[in-house]
Structures are given as C-alpha cells and as structure tokens.
Design a protein around this motif. Structure first.
Motif, mmCIF file in Angstrom:
data_model
loop_
_atom_site.group_PDB
_atom_site.id
_atom_site.type_symbol
_atom_site.label_atom_id
_atom_site.label_comp_id
_atom_site.label_asym_id
_atom_site.label_seq_id
_atom_site.Cartn_x
_atom_site.Cartn_y
_atom_site.Cartn_z
ATOM 1 N N THR A 98 0.843 -1.186 0.000
ATOM 2 C CA THR A 98 0.000 0.000 0.000
ATOM 3 C C THR A 98 0.883 1.243 0.000
ATOM 4 N N LEU A 99 0.369 2.333 -0.563
ATOM 5 C CA LEU A 99 1.193 3.524 -0.708
ATOM 6 C C LEU A 99 1.067 4.462 0.487
ATOM 7 N N ALA A 100 -0.042 4.343 1.194
ATOM 8 C CA ALA A 100 -0.244 5.190 2.365
ATOM 9 C C ALA A 100 -0.774 4.340 3.510
ATOM 10 N N ARG A 101 -0.206 4.557 4.679
ATOM 11 C CA ARG A 101 -0.590 3.767 5.841
ATOM 12 C C ARG A 101 -1.171 4.723 6.887
ATOM 13 N N ILE A 102 -2.264 4.343 7.504
ATOM 14 C CA ILE A 102 -2.831 5.155 8.570
ATOM 15 C C ILE A 102 -2.326 4.612 9.898
ATOM 16 N N ASP A 103 -1.768 5.507 10.720
ATOM 17 C CA ASP A 103 -1.171 5.061 11.976
ATOM 18 C C ASP A 103 -2.120 5.212 13.164
ATOM 19 N N LEU A 104 -2.793 6.315 13.237
ATOM 20 C CA LEU A 104 -3.765 6.482 14.318
ATOM 21 C C LEU A 104 -4.704 7.641 13.994
ATOM 22 N N SER A 105 -5.805 7.694 14.744
ATOM 23 C CA SER A 105 -6.799 8.750 14.543
ATOM 24 C C SER A 105 -7.066 9.435 15.873
ATOM 25 N N PHE A 106 -7.434 10.705 15.837
ATOM 26 C CA PHE A 106 -7.787 11.408 17.071
ATOM 27 C C PHE A 106 -8.717 12.563 16.716
ATOM 28 N N ARG A 107 -9.302 13.159 17.736
ATOM 29 C CA ARG A 107 -10.104 14.361 17.513
ATOM 30 C C ARG A 107 -9.328 15.562 17.998
ATOM 31 N N SER A 108 -9.357 16.621 17.207
ATOM 32 C CA SER A 108 -8.663 17.843 17.611
ATOM 33 C C SER A 108 -9.518 18.579 18.639
ATOM 34 N N ALA A 109 -8.909 19.609 19.239
ATOM 35 C CA ALA A 109 -9.639 20.414 20.219
ATOM 36 C C ALA A 109 -10.895 21.006 19.585
ATOM 37 N N GLY A 110 -10.830 21.282 18.285
ATOM 38 C CA GLY A 110 -11.975 21.851 17.590
ATOM 39 C C GLY A 110 -13.026 20.815 17.201
ATOM 40 N N GLY A 111 -12.809 19.544 17.552
ATOM 41 C CA GLY A 111 -13.785 18.499 17.266
ATOM 42 C C GLY A 111 -13.591 17.817 15.924
ATOM 43 N N GLU A 112 -12.603 18.256 15.146
ATOM 44 C CA GLU A 112 -12.373 17.623 13.848
ATOM 45 C C GLU A 112 -11.704 16.268 14.037
ATOM 46 N N TYR A 113 -12.002 15.361 13.110
ATOM 47 C CA TYR A 113 -11.282 14.100 13.106
ATOM 48 C C TYR A 113 -9.973 14.290 12.347
ATOM 49 N N CYS A 114 -8.899 13.828 12.948
ATOM 50 C CA CYS A 114 -7.585 13.949 12.318
ATOM 51 C C CYS A 114 -6.938 12.561 12.303
ATOM 52 N N ARG A 115 -6.090 12.336 11.324
ATOM 53 C CA ARG A 115 -5.431 11.031 11.232
ATOM 54 C C ARG A 115 -3.949 11.210 10.913
ATOM 55 N N VAL A 116 -3.148 10.402 11.571
ATOM 56 C CA VAL A 116 -1.711 10.395 11.298
ATOM 57 C C VAL A 116 -1.466 9.365 10.211
ATOM 58 N N PHE A 117 -0.789 9.790 9.148
ATOM 59 C CA PHE A 117 -0.531 8.861 8.051
ATOM 60 C C PHE A 117 0.967 8.797 7.747
ATOM 61 N N THR A 118 1.373 7.718 7.092
ATOM 62 C CA THR A 118 2.742 7.581 6.625
ATOM 63 C C THR A 118 2.698 7.246 5.151
ATOM 64 N N LEU A 119 3.415 8.036 4.373
ATOM 65 C CA LEU A 119 3.497 7.748 2.946
ATOM 66 C C LEU A 119 4.634 6.767 2.711
ATOM 67 N N MET A 154 0.669 17.829 16.874
ATOM 68 C CA MET A 154 -0.526 17.241 17.474
ATOM 69 C C MET A 154 -0.942 17.998 18.726
ATOM 70 N N THR A 155 0.048 18.478 19.461
ATOM 71 C CA THR A 155 -0.270 19.291 20.641
ATOM 72 C C THR A 155 -0.989 20.565 20.208
ATOM 73 N N THR A 156 -0.461 21.187 19.134
ATOM 74 C CA THR A 156 -1.080 22.404 18.618
ATOM 75 C C THR A 156 -2.534 22.157 18.226
ATOM 76 N N LEU A 157 -2.771 20.968 17.660
ATOM 77 C CA LEU A 157 -4.135 20.639 17.245
ATOM 78 C C LEU A 157 -5.014 20.267 18.438
ATOM 79 N N GLY A 158 -4.407 20.087 19.583
ATOM 80 C CA GLY A 158 -5.159 19.696 20.764
ATOM 81 C C GLY A 158 -5.650 18.273 20.689
ATOM 82 N N ALA A 159 -4.754 17.395 20.269
ATOM 83 C CA ALA A 159 -5.160 16.013 20.054
ATOM 84 C C ALA A 159 -5.632 15.351 21.338
ATOM 85 N N GLY A 160 -6.785 14.698 21.263
ATOM 86 C CA GLY A 160 -7.278 13.924 22.396
ATOM 87 C C GLY A 160 -6.786 12.495 22.281
#
Lengths: 177, 252
Positions: free
Chosen positions: B156-177, B225-231
């Motif tokens: 696979t060309l992109a791997r998802i490592d983990l997901s979290f919600r930002s302080a603003g409530g958005e879903y964010c995901r850490v990926f590796t190319l 991730m800290t800046t994004l307020g990752a939970g």
C-alpha cells in the motif's frame, strides 16, 4: 481491435521487465521508475493503433524487438516530458530533489552498487540514455539512435562521453577508498 | 605507427559494443595482445558494462507490481485514463496563492520536504493544492477515508497510523506515505486538509518498503498534534463507526 494492436498487447508483458529496468536507469528510485513504466504502458495502449508491426511472417523475437524499441522510445519521451514539467517547480520548492540527497547522506559507506548508480545519476540526461540503451539494454547503435531520434554519429559521441565519465568517476571512487 | 595512438576511444568502445567490423576488430585484438595499455582499456570498458548490468538487472526477476499488470490491461473505459501529455500540460490550474506558499514555508521550516510529494507528475498525486490549502488526494484520500489504523497491507502507498479528535472536534489522522514522510490530515469542508508533513524521520531502508523505521512520533509530529489539541486515539471500533458514517465533525 486490429491484428497489430492484438499483437502489441500480447507482446507487452514479455517486454515489461526490460521497460522497468530501462526506467530505473533514468529515475532516482524504484517507485518513480514504475510510475514511468506505468505512464509508458498507458500511453502505448492509448496509441496502440500507431504501432507498426514488422512485416508479416516475422519471428516472435523480431516482433518482441520491435515492440521493445517502440516502448523504449515512449519511456524516453515520457521521461523527458516529466523532466520538463517538473524542472521549474522543483527548483522553486526544494532544489534538485533534496530528499534523495538527504537519504543518500545517511549512508556513510557507499557500496559499489550505489556508487555506479550515483555515477549514472550524475551523467547528463542524453549520455545516460545512450549508456542505458547500449550498455545495459544491449541495443545496437542504430537501434539506440532510432529510439533517441538522433543520428548514429551523435549517439556514438554521447555514448563515448558517457562511458569516459562513468569510468573516470568509478576510478576516482576506487582511489578514494 | 604506434599502437597506443592508433586506437582511439571511439573504436575501442565500438569494439566492446560489438559494433566494429570484423576486420578492424581482428586487428584490434591482435594489437591488444602486445599492448597491455590497450588491453587494460578494453578490460575497463567491459567491466563498466558488466557492472552496470549487475546493478540494474535484478529488477528483471522481480514480480510485476499489480498496478503495472493493471496498466497492461489497458484503459477500463475511454475516460479512465487522461492522455498523459494533456494532463501534465494542464498542470496546476492556477498559480499558488500566498496562503498556500505560507503553508508550504511553514512545513519546510519543520524540516518537511514537500517537493517529491506535492509535485509528482500525473500519476496519483497524494497531496494537491485546492481552494487555498493542501489536501489529500488519490490514494492518500482513499486511505484516510477508508483505512482502519494499523491495518495497512504490504504494497500500500499510504498507511494510517492512528486517529484522534482535535480540540476543535475535527477528526484527524496520522498517516505515513510509503515514500518516507509522515503527516497529519484533518477532515474539514468535505476533504482531508494536510496540517503537517514531516520528512525528518526518514531512514532509508530497502527500496519500495516504508522508510519509516519506528512507530514513534517525531518531536515535530508531537508538537503539531499538541497544537491541534489532540485527544485520545480513536479505538478501532470508533474508527469503523467513522468509516460507516463519515469523518466530518459532528455539529457541536
């Protein structure tokens, strides 16, 4: 689908490994090389009607040679287009592929394989093409000149300059170690 | 006439390449038996060809990747593949705005090298510029929307490592190319906005494999991730739920 197109499609799988090898001599990494091979295959199939097969009654090897030469030309053109399209942007953003340099910098000891590949990378494009087609792919001077769309005399002079440069850089590396 | 001066490089090269006529080739061979320098020059050129073939030939025995086998099948429909030339000439639809350049500059300041990822020719640009921001596209967009973290398969060309919600409530995901950079993308306005791309963790490994050696996050990533307020990271069950109902932030 015309007979020629059928013949082309039947022959492409057999020449694909050589296309991948040719592409690897042009690009800096495996992934880009397969990108290039993929683009060439897509182009070839879009333009399959333009392929002219050898006269009827040709041996399978002759057909394969004809397909291979045609495909080498498509890979070469795709590569040149790609270089032109990206030269300006690369310069603006990060210089000449700084990433490869950083990755390479993590190897303190250059192995032989890396060093000959590095020497290839430093060749001017036109010399690298000539070296790749003749020394690696084993094309005759005439075949290589046809693929590159240049006269044989130009091909041999580019080839000679490429050879000298490679030999010189390999000698320099051997002396340095 | 001394043999040293009578054989120029061009004819030695032609001899090695089998392009010399047989009569001249025979003369050169005869001379090389009495001329060690000439013999050495021939040997050097032969060695060069042999080393080049040794270097580049292993690919001949490698399995053909699926995408190339797919390409052999030809376009699935007339519109499935854009003519490469036109696609590339069209290029970016417009020049980049100051805002995008600022985003890029910020990423570069973090040690990220966007060039190889953003400007990648017509096949599968994973990150593109759209509406004044950098967004995930193609396989990265697919992976962000559809891949459960930690389930990436080989190739696979992109791997998802983990997901979290930002302080603003958005879903964010850490990926590796696969090409060796890690980043964070957050779901916003119906797309995945690339917040940070960090190539500093590069460790050259075997070609074709993920270059990311460890699963640890770099300081750059942690600070982003800290800046994004990752939970807390989403559990696989929570991720599956998102796959079903979408990644857009629920109204708060």
């Amino acid at each position: 689908m015309s007979d020629a197109v059928v013949l082309l499609r039947q022959t492409l799988p057999a020449v694909l490994p050589r296309l991948r090898r040719f592409a690897r001599t042009l690009t800096r990494n495996v992934h880009d090389a397969d990108d290039l091979a993929q683009i060439a295959l897509e182009r070839a199939l879009l333009r399959a009607a333009q392929w002219r097969p050898p006269a009827s009654g040709a041996m399978p090897e002759q057909i394969e040679t004809a397909v291979r030469s045609w495909m080498f030309g498509i890979v070469k053109n795709a590569w040149i287009d790609n270089r032109r399209a990206h030269q300006r942007e690369r310069r603006v953003v990060i210089g000449d592929d700084g990433m490869t340099e950083i990755a390479d910098g993590s190897h303190s000891a250059l192995e032989e394989g890396l060093s000959i590949a590095a020497a290839m990378e430093h060749l001017p494009e036109e010399q690298r093409l000539a070296v790749s087609l003749v020394l690696i792919e084993g094309l005759s001077y005439q075949e290589a000149a046809d693929v590159m769309e240049i006269p044989v005399g130009t091909l041999t002079s580019r080839l000679s300059r490429g050879r000298e440069a490679l030999a010189a850089s390999l000698c320099a590396k051997e002396q340095a170690t | 006439m001394s043999t040293q001066s009578s054989w120029d490089s061009a004819r030695i090269h032609a001899y090695v390449d089998g392009a010399l006529d047989s009569e001249t080739a025979a003369r050169l061979e005869a001379d090389s038996r009495n001329d060690t320098e000439l013999a050495a020059r021939i040997a050097q050129q032969r060695e060069l060809s042999a080393r080049l073939r040794t270097e580049y030939s292993p690919v001949l025995d490698e399995p053909i990747p699926q995408r190339l086998r797919d390409a052999l099948m030809g376009p699935k429909s007339p519109t499935a593949i854009k003519p490469i030339g036109t696609a590339r000439k069209a290029g970016p639809r417009r020049s980049w705005s100051l805002r995008e350049w600022s985003a890029l500059a910020a990423a570069l300041a973090f040690g990220a090298l966007l060039g190889p990822f953003v400007f990648r020719g017509s096949t599968g640009l994973p990150i593109v510029s759209e509406g004044g921001r950098l967004v995930a596209a193609e396989y990265l967009d697919d992976a962000l929307s559809m891949q459960i973290a930690g389930t990436a398969t080989e190739g696979t060309l992109a791997r998802i490592d983990l997901s979290f919600r930002s302080a603003g409530g958005e879903y964010c995901r850490v990926f590796t190319l696969r090409r060796g950079a890690r980043g964070v993308a957050c779901r916003r306005d119906g797309g995945w906005s690339v917040e940070i791309l960090d190539a500093a963790q590069l460790s050259a490994s075997e070609p074709g494999g993920f270059r990311q050696a460890s699963s640890a996050l770099s300081p750059t990533m942690l600070s982003a991730m800290t800046t994004l307020g990752a939970g807390a990271a989403l559990t696989p069950d929570e991720e599956r739920q998102r796959l079903g109902s979408g990644w857009d932030a629920a109204p708060q």
